[in-house]
Write a protein that holds these residues in place. Structure first.
Motif: not given
Length: 231
Positions: A40-49, A161-162, A214-217, A222-224
């Motif tokens: 989850v942390r990695a996904g949030r970091a990806n979305m943050h970037d 994001t959603h 952009r979608r991140v999983h 799961f976030s877009e």
């Protein structure tokens, strides 16, 4: 926005301001976490970037709304680019953590921390806004209504994001398995990106449109991201 929205908001305020404050402090820090939380942390970091990449490298003279700032990761990053940031969240303990993490004297004057309603008119006008994973617990209609309250005060873009409405995520949501039992927050509600985009355009009389997504999983994350731009 009806009673269900206000009830949901109170539920989230209690959860993130009390029950989950310590968990979010750990998740958004560099402290070791379990494999599930690490994903989850990695996904949030990806979305943050991703969100940062959609904003100018130089944000000097830009005013930014961090709507649902949590522990302040985005607000501090935007301030480093020169932005003036108003960072607001309904969970007071998270805002306190964010303020404590801001240790760079050069950035302190660039961020205003607030506890309260991210949609309030009194917050003023902004060049850009960001709502990263902060409205994912609301029904689509309430989410669109919240954005419609913010957007008239956005000069350029709002990045939100959603949780995307995919077959897998919808099944997990229906089964109550979006997060492991120990971490189960108020449910994240999957919504249709195209439907949300149409609602936004309708509620703003076409003044805004969705420019890109952009979608991140990553694991249970799961976030877009959706960039909503003034025409």
């Amino acid at each position: 926005m009806e009673a269900a929205y206000h009830n949901r908001r109170a539920e989230l305020q209690a959860y993130f301001g009390d029950t989950a404050a310590g968990a979010w402090d750990a998740l958004t820090s560099s402290a070791p976490v379990s494999g599930i939380r690490a994903a989850v942390r990695a996904g949030r970091a990806n979305m943050h970037d991703t969100i940062l990449s959609w904003l100018p490298e130089d944000l000097s003279s830009r005013r930014i709304l961090d709507a649902g700032c949590g522990t302040g990761t985005f607000a501090i990053a935007a301030a480093r680019r020169g932005a003036e940031v108003l960072a607001i969240d309904i969970a007071g303990p998270l805002v306190e953590i964010a303020a404590e993490r801001l240790t760079d004297p050069a950035l302190i004057s660039r961020i205003t921390w607030r506890v309260g309603d991210m949609t309030a008119d009194e917050l003023g006008v902004f060049d850009h806004g960001v709502a990263m994973d902060s409205i994912i617990h609301y029904e689509e209609a309430d989410m669109a209504a919240m954005l419609a309250r913010i957007l008239p005060r956005i000069r350029r873009s709002l990045i939100v994001t959603h949780a995307p409405r995919t077959a897998l995520l919808s099944t997990m949501h229906a089964a109550g398995k979006l997060f492991p039992r120990a971490d189960r927050a108020p449910a994240i509600i999957p919504v249709s990106g195209p439907s949300l985009a149409r609602r936004i355009e309708a509620l703003t009389d076409g003044a805004f449109h969705v420019a890109r997504t952009r979608r991140v999983h990553s694991g249970f994350y799961f976030s877009e991201a959706m960039e909503v731009v003034r025409r």
